[in-house]
Write a protein that holds these residues in place. Structure first.
Motif, PDB file in Angstrom:
ATOM      1  N   ASN A 261       0.802  -1.223   0.000  1.00  0.00           N
ATOM      2  CA  ASN A 261       0.000   0.000   0.000  1.00  0.00           C
ATOM      3  C   ASN A 261       0.837   1.278   0.000  1.00  0.00           C
ATOM      4  N   SER A 262       2.169   1.142   0.065  1.00  0.00           N
ATOM      5  CA  SER A 262       3.043   2.312   0.062  1.00  0.00           C
ATOM      6  C   SER A 262       4.463   1.879  -0.287  1.00  0.00           C
ATOM      7  N   ARG A 263       5.263   2.844  -0.679  1.00  0.00           N
ATOM      8  CA  ARG A 263       6.686   2.550  -0.925  1.00  0.00           C
ATOM      9  C   ARG A 263       7.355   2.141   0.381  1.00  0.00           C
ATOM     10  N   PHE A 264       6.906   2.739   1.493  1.00  0.00           N
ATOM     11  CA  PHE A 264       7.487   2.399   2.784  1.00  0.00           C
ATOM     12  C   PHE A 264       7.238   0.932   3.131  1.00  0.00           C
ATOM     13  N   THR A 265       6.020   0.442   2.897  1.00  0.00           N
ATOM     14  CA  THR A 265       5.715  -0.955   3.203  1.00  0.00           C
ATOM     15  C   THR A 265       6.544  -1.896   2.340  1.00  0.00           C
TER      16      THR A 265
ATOM     17  N   VAL B  55       4.029  -1.547  -5.884  1.00  0.00           N
ATOM     18  CA  VAL B  55       3.431  -0.589  -4.960  1.00  0.00           C
ATOM     19  C   VAL B  55       2.172   0.015  -5.581  1.00  0.00           C
ATOM     20  N   VAL B  56       1.073  -0.054  -4.857  1.00  0.00           N
ATOM     21  CA  VAL B  56      -0.155   0.650  -5.218  1.00  0.00           C
ATOM     22  C   VAL B  56      -0.555   1.465  -3.993  1.00  0.00           C
ATOM     23  N   GLN B  57      -0.190   2.734  -4.010  1.00  0.00           N
ATOM     24  CA  GLN B  57      -0.463   3.583  -2.854  1.00  0.00           C
ATOM     25  C   GLN B  57      -1.968   3.701  -2.598  1.00  0.00           C
TER      26      GLN B  57
END
Length: 373
Positions: free
Chosen positions: A148-152, A174-176
């Motif tokens: 759900n994020s680049r961080f995840t 990634v799909v924000q």
């Protein structure tokens, strides 16, 4: 729809609604209770868990047959099975598919890895072993992973390097998530404060770090500066209320308003009329309230947690998660510098066309699935 009672999938009818959403014909009062597994080191406890859960499994099946027997079972033999559910829920679904020898391509959307950080979820627990086991299982059987994020995605790579999680066999895309905050359809049930107020949504003690917000307000009061109201919206939490009632916060307790489980109409109203949303989390996978606040045109004061900076970008106001004096200074600046406040709100409003919607999430998800095939 998946039934934990029968371990099968069922077809659900749906229809378009005038507002562009979709209404699903879901059965009511099914009463399906998820059954927790045990993945600790004690070899006896898994047997005890299995014995104790026998009655739950029977109740799940009986409730399903009583309230949803009219639904048509669906055999998912091929195609792509995409799920954004919590890992512990997806595991049962995947096991059911594997048990039926399905050749489906399995793709989970992973939201965060907070329970794998030492002490991040439960007091006195280093990591959540059940969460770890569930994610290992999902990654092992996944043909592709969405985050759900680049961080995840970065977190996933970090835990793979540490040897805690297996290396994915397929691509990680990634799909924000969204900023979009839809208006509610329910009748409003609350009145918002008539004076300037800060808003927190779904905050708690610990990782969510509401402690720093209370401390910042206490510092403002101690310095003789104006203290805004603080609307604390979310699930009723007895431990949080006990913490806020400590003598150290006696001078600001009249500034606290607890709003339990506001409906969507009231949540949007709270967002739109707030001086700012405060999101002080030490770790987040995305940070939905910060995005929703921006969608409603409201400033978001966030910690420097990487995911929150991904959500808010240049529109956010940031502070280190343990820096209560900096947070207090930011609140005071926003309250007293009206030109700054107006300029920030204008920048947020002018940037709304760049904020993410569920339509974007849907299209990017489909594109990611097509690209990997």
């Amino acid at each position: 729809m998946f039934s934990f009672g029968t371990q099968q999938f069922y077809e659900i009818n749906c229809q378009a609604v005038k507002d562009g959403s979709v209404a699903f014909d879901l059965p009511k009062d099914v009463g399906q209770k998820w059954v927790r597994s045990y993945f600790g080191r004690n070899p006896i406890l898994p047997l005890i868990f299995r014995f104790l859960n026998q009655g739950t499994a029977r109740k799940n099946r009986d409730n399903w047959l009583r309230h949803a027997a009219h639904l048509k079972p669906v055999a998912i033999d091929n195609g792509i099975f995409l799920s954004a559910a919590r890992p512990k829920l997806i595991v049962d679904m995947v096991r059911a598919l594997l048990g039926r020898k399905s050749s489906v391509t399995f793709v989970p959307l992973l939201h965060d890895f907070m329970p794998l950080h030492d002490g991040a979820t439960k007091r006195f627990r280093k990591i959540d072993r059940n969460f770890l086991a569930d994610n290992r299982f999902l990654i092992e059987y996944a043909s592709q992973i969405l985050t759900n994020s680049r961080f995840t995605a970065k977190e996933l790579g970090s835990f793979v390097e540490k040897g805690m999680l297996p290396k994915p066999s397929g691509p990680v895309d990634v799909v924000q998530l969204v900023h979009h905050c839809p208006d509610g359809t329910e009748t409003s049930e609350i009145s918002v404060p008539s004076e300037p107020y800060l808003l927190t949504v779904a905050l708690n003690l610990g990782r969510k770090n509401i402690e720093v917000v209370l401390e910042a307000l206490r510092l403002l009061k101690a310095d003789g500066k104006p203290v805004p109201m603080l609307a604390i919206a979310g699930t009723y939490r007895k431990r949080l209320r006990r913490y806020a009632s400590r003598p150290v916060f006696s001078d600001i307790q009249d500034r606290l308003i607890f709003i339990d489980n506001p409906n969507q109409t009231d949540l949007v109203k709270l967002y739109k009329q707030a001086l700012a949303l405060v999101m002080p989390s030490k770790l987040e996978g995305w940070g939905l309230p910060a995005g929703e606040a921006l969608w409603c045109g409201t400033p978001a004061i966030c910690s420097t947690a990487e995911a929150l900076q991904e959500v808010c970008g240049e529109l956010g106001l940031y502070f280190e998660p343990d820096d209560a004096p900096h947070l207090a200074s930011t609140i005071h600046h926003l309250m007293t510098d009206h030109e700054f406040q107006i300029d920030l709100r204008n920048r947020i409003q002018n940037s709304k066309k760049t904020l993410r919607t569920w339509n974007m999430v849907a299209h990017e998800t489909l594109q990611a699935l097509k690209t990997s095939q």
